[in-house]
Design an enzyme around this catalytic site. Structure first.
Site, PDB file in Angstrom:
ATOM      1  N   PRO A  10       0.795  -1.226   0.000  1.00  0.00           N
ATOM      2  CG  PRO A  10      -0.120  -1.104   2.134  1.00  0.00           C
ATOM      3  CD  PRO A  10       0.585  -2.028   1.200  1.00  0.00           C
ATOM      4  CG  ASN A  11      -0.332   4.301   1.216  1.00  0.00           C
ATOM      5  OD1 ASN A  11      -1.329   4.728   0.642  1.00  0.00           O
ATOM      6  ND2 ASN A  11      -0.374   3.837   2.444  1.00  0.00           N
ATOM      7  NE  ARG A  18       2.855   7.312   2.108  1.00  0.00           N
ATOM      8  CZ  ARG A  18       3.379   6.254   2.713  1.00  0.00           C
ATOM      9  NH1 ARG A  18       4.152   5.423   2.053  1.00  0.00           N
ATOM     10  NH2 ARG A  18       3.121   6.024   3.986  1.00  0.00           N
ATOM     11  CE1 TYR A  23       8.360   5.429   3.238  1.00  0.00           C
ATOM     12  CE2 TYR A  23       6.911   7.334   3.250  1.00  0.00           C
ATOM     13  CZ  TYR A  23       7.310   6.133   3.795  1.00  0.00           C
ATOM     14  OH  TYR A  23       6.666   5.635   4.891  1.00  0.00           O
ATOM     15  CG  ASN A  74       8.309  -1.701   0.526  1.00  0.00           C
ATOM     16  OD1 ASN A  74       7.620  -1.686   1.535  1.00  0.00           O
ATOM     17  ND2 ASN A  74       9.001  -0.654   0.105  1.00  0.00           N
ATOM     18  CB  ALA A  77       1.237   0.303   6.660  1.00  0.00           C
ATOM     19  CG  HIS A  80       4.860  -2.126  10.598  1.00  0.00           C
ATOM     20  ND1 HIS A  80       6.213  -2.385  10.707  1.00  0.00           N
ATOM     21  CD2 HIS A  80       4.747  -1.164   9.654  1.00  0.00           C
ATOM     22  CE1 HIS A  80       6.878  -1.586   9.878  1.00  0.00           C
ATOM     23  NE2 HIS A  80       6.004  -0.841   9.227  1.00  0.00           N
ATOM     24  CG  ASP A  87      -0.061 -17.259   8.532  1.00  0.00           C
ATOM     25  OD1 ASP A  87       0.999 -17.417   9.172  1.00  0.00           O
ATOM     26  OD2 ASP A  87      -1.192 -17.175   9.073  1.00  0.00           O
ATOM     27  CD  GLU A  98      10.500  -6.781   6.361  1.00  0.00           C
ATOM     28  OE1 GLU A  98       9.920  -5.817   6.868  1.00  0.00           O
ATOM     29  OE2 GLU A  98      10.877  -7.773   7.024  1.00  0.00           O
ATOM     30  CG  HIS A 100      10.670  -1.764   4.947  1.00  0.00           C
ATOM     31  ND1 HIS A 100       9.313  -1.655   4.767  1.00  0.00           N
ATOM     32  CD2 HIS A 100      10.887  -2.940   5.568  1.00  0.00           C
ATOM     33  CE1 HIS A 100       8.735  -2.726   5.275  1.00  0.00           C
ATOM     34  NE2 HIS A 100       9.668  -3.523   5.758  1.00  0.00           N
ATOM     35  CG  LEU A 101      11.560   2.832  -0.623  1.00  0.00           C
ATOM     36  CD1 LEU A 101      10.368   3.627  -1.106  1.00  0.00           C
ATOM     37  CD2 LEU A 101      12.646   2.789  -1.657  1.00  0.00           C
ATOM     38  CB  SER A 102      12.220   4.948   5.529  1.00  0.00           C
ATOM     39  OG  SER A 102      11.211   4.117   6.071  1.00  0.00           O
ATOM     40  NE  ARG A 107       9.411   6.400   8.987  1.00  0.00           N
ATOM     41  CZ  ARG A 107       8.474   6.220   8.076  1.00  0.00           C
ATOM     42  NH1 ARG A 107       8.623   5.315   7.132  1.00  0.00           N
ATOM     43  NH2 ARG A 107       7.387   6.962   8.090  1.00  0.00           N
ATOM     44  NE  ARG A 111       6.254   4.524  10.123  1.00  0.00           N
ATOM     45  CZ  ARG A 111       5.250   4.467   9.247  1.00  0.00           C
ATOM     46  NH1 ARG A 111       5.089   3.408   8.494  1.00  0.00           N
ATOM     47  NH2 ARG A 111       4.425   5.493   9.109  1.00  0.00           N
TER      48      ARG A 111
END
Length: 149
Positions: A10-11, A18, A23, A74, A77, A80, A87, A98, A100-102, A107, A111
């Site tokens: 998402p996002n 954004r 990001y 990625n 949200a 978390h 699963d 996995e 993540h950009l940040s 943070r 997170r």
């Protein structure tokens, strides 16, 4: 050819606009182009998909079985919150990384927890779009070592 699914949650479709202070200004299309080019250099094929819907991400993971030899995820949200994504990764038994950009560990405290990390080969965070390329490198090395590439 060995195929990797690059799955964004998402996002991430809003990358480039954004919260660029977190990001960056690179768009999702640019990330996907970089992944495809880097995968090709590694002798891999990369298929990219993004969805804002948890069920669609789960469906994509399920559909990856027998089609892709690795997954870069990625989950945004959902990282978390989604036991269902965790699963799904367990169920398909496809090595995953996995991304993540940040740096999620620098943070907000919520997170810091990741359901995905519990079942992934590893987690790459904080390197911006370069993290996806690092994940491709890691999967390529893992698959080569496992004799799957």
């Amino acid at each position: 050819m060995t195929s990797i699914l690059v799955l964004n949650g998402p996002n991430l479709n809003l990358l480039g606009t954004r919260q660029p202070e977190i990001y960056g200004s690179v768009t999702l299309a640019m990330v996907e182009q970089a992944c495809a080019a880097h995968a090709k250099r590694l002798g891999l094929d990369a298929t990219c998909l993004q969805s804002n819907h948890e069920g669609a991400l789960i469906d994509a993971i399920h559909a990856a079985k027998g089609q892709h030899q690795g997954i870069i995820l990625n989950a945004g949200a959902y990282t978390h919150t989604s036991i269902a994504l965790m699963d799904a990764l367990i169920s398909v038994e496809i090595p995953s990384v996995e991304v993540h950009l940040s740096n999620i560990h620098a943070r907000e405290p919520f997170r810091h927890a990741s359901y995905i990390a519990k079942v992934a080969l590893g987690q790459i965070c904080g390197f911006g779009p370069q993290g996806y390329l690092l994940a491709l490198d890691a999967l390529a090395a893992h698959l080569k070592e496992a004799g799957a590439a």
